[in-house]
Design a protein around this motif. Structure first.
Motif, PDB file in Angstrom:
ATOM      1  N   LEU A  59       0.807  -1.078  -0.143  1.00 33.08           N
ATOM      2  CA  LEU A  59      -0.105  -0.136   0.043  1.00 33.08           C
ATOM      3  C   LEU A  59       0.892   1.275   0.178  1.00 33.08           C
ATOM      4  CD1 LEU A  59      -2.712  -1.021   2.750  1.00 33.08           C
ATOM      5  CD2 LEU A  59      -3.093  -1.121   0.033  1.00 33.08           C
ATOM      6  N   GLU A  60       0.370   2.373  -0.545  1.00 29.48           N
ATOM      7  CA  GLU A  60       1.045   3.380  -0.676  1.00 29.48           C
ATOM      8  C   GLU A  60       1.178   4.169   0.547  1.00 29.48           C
ATOM      9  OE1 GLU A  60       3.010   6.376  -3.087  1.00 29.48           O
ATOM     10  OE2 GLU A  60       2.004   4.608  -3.522  1.00 29.48           O
ATOM     11  N   ALA A  61       2.266   4.721   1.088  1.00 22.31           N
ATOM     12  CA  ALA A  61       2.321   5.295   2.410  1.00 22.31           C
ATOM     13  C   ALA A  61       1.919   6.738   2.307  1.00 22.31           C
ATOM     14  CB  ALA A  61       3.808   5.748   2.687  1.00 22.31           C
ATOM     15  N   ASP A  62       1.211   6.836   3.478  1.00 26.36           N
ATOM     16  CA  ASP A  62       0.592   8.350   3.580  1.00 26.36           C
ATOM     17  C   ASP A  62       1.737   9.420   3.761  1.00 26.36           C
ATOM     18  OD1 ASP A  62      -2.414   8.024   3.610  1.00 26.36           O
ATOM     19  OD2 ASP A  62      -1.711   6.346   4.903  1.00 26.36           O
ATOM     20  N   THR A  63       2.798   9.248   4.514  1.00 24.89           N
ATOM     21  CA  THR A  63       3.763  10.082   4.596  1.00 24.89           C
ATOM     22  C   THR A  63       5.052   9.341   4.570  1.00 24.89           C
ATOM     23  OG1 THR A  63       4.486  12.012   5.873  1.00 24.89           O
ATOM     24  CG2 THR A  63       4.058  10.067   7.405  1.00 24.89           C
ATOM     25  N   THR A  64       6.190   9.796   4.199  1.00 27.25           N
ATOM     26  CA  THR A  64       7.622   9.079   4.081  1.00 27.25           C
ATOM     27  C   THR A  64       8.476  10.012   4.835  1.00 27.25           C
ATOM     28  OG1 THR A  64       7.035   8.028   2.141  1.00 27.25           O
ATOM     29  CG2 THR A  64       9.384   8.234   2.915  1.00 27.25           C
ATOM     30  N   LEU A  65       9.151   9.262   6.037  1.00 31.68           N
ATOM     31  CA  LEU A  65      10.265   9.913   6.659  1.00 31.68           C
ATOM     32  C   LEU A  65      11.574   9.651   6.216  1.00 31.68           C
ATOM     33  CD1 LEU A  65       8.628  10.195  10.203  1.00 31.68           C
ATOM     34  CD2 LEU A  65       8.521  11.847   8.521  1.00 31.68           C
ATOM     35  N   SER A  66      12.302  10.339   5.717  1.00 29.06           N
ATOM     36  CA  SER A  66      13.849  10.055   5.267  1.00 29.06           C
ATOM     37  C   SER A  66      14.789  10.432   6.202  1.00 29.06           C
ATOM     38  CB  SER A  66      13.992  10.535   3.885  1.00 29.06           C
ATOM     39  OG  SER A  66      13.007  10.065   2.723  1.00 29.06           O
ATOM     40  N   ILE A  67      15.486   9.496   6.712  1.00 30.61           N
ATOM     41  CA  ILE A  67      16.723  10.109   7.610  1.00 30.61           C
ATOM     42  C   ILE A  67      17.861   9.441   7.256  1.00 30.61           C
ATOM     43  CG2 ILE A  67      17.093   9.552  10.042  1.00 30.61           C
ATOM     44  CD1 ILE A  67      13.954   8.750  10.504  1.00 30.61           C
ATOM     45  N   LEU A  68      18.860  10.360   7.387  1.00 29.47           N
ATOM     46  CA  LEU A  68      20.288   9.867   7.167  1.00 29.47           C
ATOM     47  C   LEU A  68      20.888   9.308   8.185  1.00 29.47           C
ATOM     48  CD1 LEU A  68      21.247  13.333   5.465  1.00 29.47           C
ATOM     49  CD2 LEU A  68      20.923  11.227   4.264  1.00 29.47           C
ATOM     50  N   PRO A  69      21.676   8.119   8.052  1.00 33.73           N
ATOM     51  CA  PRO A  69      22.319   7.612   9.255  1.00 33.73           C
ATOM     52  C   PRO A  69      23.068   8.474  10.049  1.00 33.73           C
ATOM     53  CG  PRO A  69      22.505   6.443   7.252  1.00 33.73           C
ATOM     54  CD  PRO A  69      22.044   7.653   6.766  1.00 33.73           C
ATOM     55  N   ALA A  70      23.390   9.529   9.397  1.00 34.55           N
ATOM     56  CA  ALA A  70      24.426  10.210  10.426  1.00 34.55           C
ATOM     57  C   ALA A  70      23.646  11.230  11.602  1.00 34.55           C
ATOM     58  CB  ALA A  70      25.166  11.366   9.517  1.00 34.55           C
ATOM     59  N   ILE A  71      22.294  11.118  11.213  1.00 35.27           N
ATOM     60  CA  ILE A  71      21.652  11.958  12.248  1.00 35.27           C
ATOM     61  C   ILE A  71      20.776  10.970  13.427  1.00 35.27           C
ATOM     62  CG2 ILE A  71      21.061  14.043  10.818  1.00 35.27           C
ATOM     63  CD1 ILE A  71      18.191  13.056  10.706  1.00 35.27           C
ATOM     64  N   LEU A  72      20.939   9.875  13.116  1.00 33.08           N
ATOM     65  CA  LEU A  72      20.402   8.789  14.352  1.00 33.08           C
ATOM     66  C   LEU A  72      21.003   9.090  15.590  1.00 33.08           C
ATOM     67  CD1 LEU A  72      20.523   5.297  12.148  1.00 33.08           C
ATOM     68  CD2 LEU A  72      18.238   6.880  12.600  1.00 33.08           C
ATOM     69  N   PRO A  73      22.228   8.994  15.836  1.00 35.24           N
ATOM     70  CA  PRO A  73      22.598   9.225  17.201  1.00 35.24           C
ATOM     71  C   PRO A  73      22.047  10.472  17.729  1.00 35.24           C
ATOM     72  CG  PRO A  73      24.401   8.700  15.966  1.00 35.24           C
ATOM     73  CD  PRO A  73      23.433   8.936  14.910  1.00 35.24           C
ATOM     74  N   GLY A  74      22.041  11.690  16.934  1.00 37.10           N
ATOM     75  CA  GLY A  74      21.310  12.813  17.556  1.00 37.10           C
ATOM     76  C   GLY A  74      19.885  12.703  17.830  1.00 37.10           C
ATOM     77  N   LEU A  75      19.049  11.811  16.937  1.00 42.64           N
ATOM     78  CA  LEU A  75      17.429  11.501  17.272  1.00 42.64           C
ATOM     79  C   LEU A  75      17.769  10.645  18.449  1.00 42.64           C
ATOM     80  CD1 LEU A  75      16.408  10.751  13.836  1.00 42.64           C
ATOM     81  CD2 LEU A  75      16.094  12.873  14.790  1.00 42.64           C
ATOM     82  N   ILE A  76      18.539   9.735  18.802  1.00 45.03           N
ATOM     83  CA  ILE A  76      18.398   8.935  20.170  1.00 45.03           C
ATOM     84  C   ILE A  76      18.672   9.799  21.203  1.00 45.03           C
ATOM     85  CG2 ILE A  76      19.684   7.049  21.095  1.00 45.03           C
ATOM     86  CD1 ILE A  76      20.244   5.940  18.475  1.00 45.03           C
TER      87      ILE A  76
END
Length: 197
Positions: A59-76
């Protein structure tokens, strides 16, 4: 990466944070696609209770969140600036609610680990995780600063801001001069036409 690896721990955290489930309930049936190239690409659907379920359908996604691996620690680490690096496409309101939930959803890993390992090992593991994430954030920032400087100074593929400003100023001056020249030519042409009558 199967979505169940993400949904199971996420739902565990959501169950302990009723406000987060309530925030997601109005989006029941909506699908989010999480892209972390080249690490992961998966879809999840919001359930009636506000929890998430992996979506194996095409199914088609209603929204897509694209995240660069480099920002993962910052998000955590819930670094506010890291959230600016998330690229959103599709339903912006749904995406904003998902991001808001992730910003303020702070799971107590130490408490969960203490039930399994005991208080002291859980505390040490949590401190080590925080230190590692902070080190990774500083490493990525230092590396990106060094690469930016290298590309500006040694291998100039990125223009310096001063060079861009200078080029823009020169372009505006040239545009002004061309306009003046065009105006002068029009005046000469008009004068010449009037004299020939």
């Amino acid at each position: 990466m199967p979505a169940s690896f993400a949904t199971n721990p996420l739902n565990y955290i959501l169950r302990s944070e009723s406000w987060a489930c309530k925030r997601l309930q109005p989006h029941e049936g909506k699908i989010v696609c999480i892209r972390i190239p080249p690490i992961a690409h998966f879809k999840m659907i919001v359930l009636a209770n506000g929890e998430m379920q992996s979506n194996m359908d095409n199914l088609e996604a209603d929204t897509t969140l694209s995240i660069l691996p480099a920002i993962l620690p910052g998000l955590i680490m819930h670094d506010e600036s890291a959230y600016d690096g998330i690229s959103i496409s599709g339903d912006a309101l749904f995406a904003e609610d998902l991001i808001t939930v992730s910003k303020y959803l702070k799971p107590n890993f130490e408490q969960a680990l203490s039930k399994i390992l005991g208080d002291i090992p859980a505390h040490r593991i949590t401190k080590a995780k925080d230190s590692f994430c902070q080190w990774h954030i500083h490493l990525v920032k230092n590396l990106s600063d060094a690469l930016g400087e290298y590309w500006q100074e040694e291998r100039p593929i990125i223009a310096k801001s001063n060079a861009i400003k200078d080029f823009s100023r020169q372009l505006n001056e040239l545009k002004h001069d061309v306009n003046q020249l065009e105006h002068r030519i029009n005046q000469i042409f008009l004068k010449d036409t009037l004299n020939n009558r």
